[in-house]
Design a protein around this motif. Structure first.
Motif, PDB file in Angstrom:
ATOM      1  N   TYR B  32       9.605  79.524 -51.205  1.00 17.14           N
ATOM      2  CA  TYR B  32       8.517  80.480 -51.371  1.00 17.14           C
ATOM      3  C   TYR B  32       7.265  79.629 -51.507  1.00 17.14           C
ATOM      4  O   TYR B  32       7.231  78.726 -52.353  1.00 17.14           O
ATOM      5  N   PHE B  34       2.925  79.074 -51.646  1.00 17.82           N
ATOM      6  CA  PHE B  34       1.698  79.680 -52.163  1.00 17.82           C
ATOM      7  C   PHE B  34       0.516  78.744 -51.932  1.00 17.82           C
ATOM      8  O   PHE B  34       0.666  77.524 -51.945  1.00 17.82           O
ATOM      9  N   TYR B  36      -3.411  78.290 -53.686  1.00 19.81           N
ATOM     10  CA  TYR B  36      -4.345  78.677 -54.732  1.00 19.81           C
ATOM     11  C   TYR B  36      -5.649  77.908 -54.537  1.00 19.81           C
ATOM     12  O   TYR B  36      -5.656  76.801 -53.987  1.00 19.81           O
ATOM     13  N   LEU B  44      -6.997  78.543 -61.654  1.00 17.22           N
ATOM     14  CA  LEU B  44      -6.624  78.698 -60.252  1.00 17.22           C
ATOM     15  C   LEU B  44      -6.552  80.181 -59.891  1.00 17.22           C
ATOM     16  O   LEU B  44      -6.161  81.022 -60.710  1.00 17.22           O
ATOM     17  N   PHE B  46      -5.081  82.901 -56.870  1.00 14.61           N
ATOM     18  CA  PHE B  46      -4.137  83.074 -55.783  1.00 14.61           C
ATOM     19  C   PHE B  46      -4.858  83.422 -54.481  1.00 14.61           C
ATOM     20  O   PHE B  46      -5.774  84.255 -54.476  1.00 14.61           O
ATOM     21  N   LYS B  49       0.572  83.979 -49.954  1.00 18.59           N
ATOM     22  CA  LYS B  49       1.939  83.497 -50.144  1.00 18.59           C
ATOM     23  C   LYS B  49       2.799  83.829 -48.945  1.00 18.59           C
ATOM     24  O   LYS B  49       2.537  84.796 -48.220  1.00 18.59           O
ATOM     25  N   PHE B  90      -4.860  74.090 -53.815  1.00 21.03           N
ATOM     26  CA  PHE B  90      -3.522  73.652 -54.190  1.00 21.03           C
ATOM     27  C   PHE B  90      -2.467  74.432 -53.420  1.00 21.03           C
ATOM     28  O   PHE B  90      -2.528  75.662 -53.327  1.00 21.03           O
ATOM     29  N   ARG B  94       8.211  77.212 -54.509  1.00 16.28           N
ATOM     30  CA  ARG B  94       9.357  77.517 -55.366  1.00 16.28           C
ATOM     31  C   ARG B  94      10.596  77.475 -54.501  1.00 16.28           C
ATOM     32  O   ARG B  94      10.594  77.943 -53.372  1.00 16.28           O
ATOM     33  N   SER B 104       7.231  76.867 -60.275  1.00 11.55           N
ATOM     34  CA  SER B 104       6.444  76.402 -59.135  1.00 11.55           C
ATOM     35  C   SER B 104       6.134  74.922 -59.285  1.00 11.55           C
ATOM     36  O   SER B 104       5.834  74.453 -60.379  1.00 11.55           O
ATOM     37  N   PHE B 106       3.448  72.114 -57.818  1.00  9.95           N
ATOM     38  CA  PHE B 106       2.145  72.061 -57.163  1.00  9.95           C
ATOM     39  C   PHE B 106       1.915  70.708 -56.510  1.00  9.95           C
ATOM     40  O   PHE B 106       2.364  69.668 -56.999  1.00  9.95           O
ATOM     41  N   GLY B 107       1.166  70.736 -55.406  1.00  8.73           N
ATOM     42  CA  GLY B 107       0.653  69.501 -54.840  1.00  8.73           C
ATOM     43  C   GLY B 107      -0.487  68.968 -55.685  1.00  8.73           C
ATOM     44  O   GLY B 107      -0.909  69.610 -56.656  1.00  8.73           O
TER      45      GLY B 107
END
Lengths: 112, 116
Positions: B32, B34, B36, B44, B46, B49, B90, B94, B104, B106-107
């Motif tokens: 999944y 996303f 942000y 952050l 959204f 997604k 970002f 998931r 989640s 994050f990068g």
């Protein structure tokens, strides 16, 4: 709707002090999270909760504790603050395991 | 374990030009994905997604992203950049294939600068 509310927005601590970052959400979300954001490092998960009474560790839980006595509140406790805990802390919530995260405005903590 | 890579720390584009912010991911199950956006001194927000369905996902403020399973990528795009798009972006993933499905990753983020 206030969404996710964090307090305080700023705090300076001395080494060895303790404090609690407050987080509350009014969206009736079951999932809540605490992340820390260090410059250039993205977000790291500290703790999360899938519902009242249920919490679990994330990637970087050392030096922190959480509780989840209600759906709305998810406080983060820092015990014996250290300079390595200087960071910006974000609380977030989501409606379910596949939902997007709603973030608070952040709490900037400096430990000197 | 799940991971996300944003290979560019900084992306610079001129206003009116198309923009792309890159993201690749690694998961053991189904992802999944996303995106942000973070404006200075804010939390952050959204953008969009991908859960399932069409590989091209449309989101807020004219942004879209394309899921590419073979390249394990989820690049963020916009046909015509605005100065107000300048922010930190970002990518997050998931892994639906494990018991920690609610978490989640994050990068490290990509700073987008749009110049007039």
């Amino acid at each position: 709707n206030a969404g996710v509310t964090q307090t305080p927005k700023f705090r300076i601590l001395k080494i060895g002090q303790s404090m609690t970052l407050q987080c509350t959400q009014d969206m009736n979300h079951n999932y809540m999270y605490w992340y820390r954001q260090d410059p250039g490092m993205g977000l790291k998960l500290i703790y999360y909760s899938v519902g009242a009474g249920i919490t679990d560790k994330g990637e970087v839980p050392n030096g922190y504790n959480v509780s989840r006595s209600t759906t709305e509140d998810f406080p983060l406790r820092l015990e014996l603050a250290a300079p390595s805990q200087t960071s910006v802390y974000f609380c977030a919530s989501s409606a379910g395991w596949d939902g997007e995260l709603f973030f608070g405005e952040g709490s900037r903590l400096t430990v000197l | 374990a799940q991971s996300v890579a944003q290979p560019e720390d900084q992306v610079n584009v001129a206003e009116g030009n198309p923009l792309t912010v890159k993201c690749t991911y690694s998961v053991s199950g189904n992802p999944y994905l996303f995106w942000y956006v973070q404006y200075p001194n804010r939390g952050l927000q959204f953008l969009l997604k991908y859960i399932t369905g069409d590989n091209l996902v449309k989101g807020s403020y004219g942004f879209e992203a394309e899921f590419n399973k073979s390249q394990t990528s989820f690049h963020l795009k916009k046909p015509s950049a605005l100065v107000s798009d300048s922010a930190l972006y970002f990518c997050a993933v998931r892994d639906m294939g494990n018991t920690n499905a609610g978490k989640s990753t994050f990068g490290d983020g990509t700073t987008l600068t749009v110049k007039p």
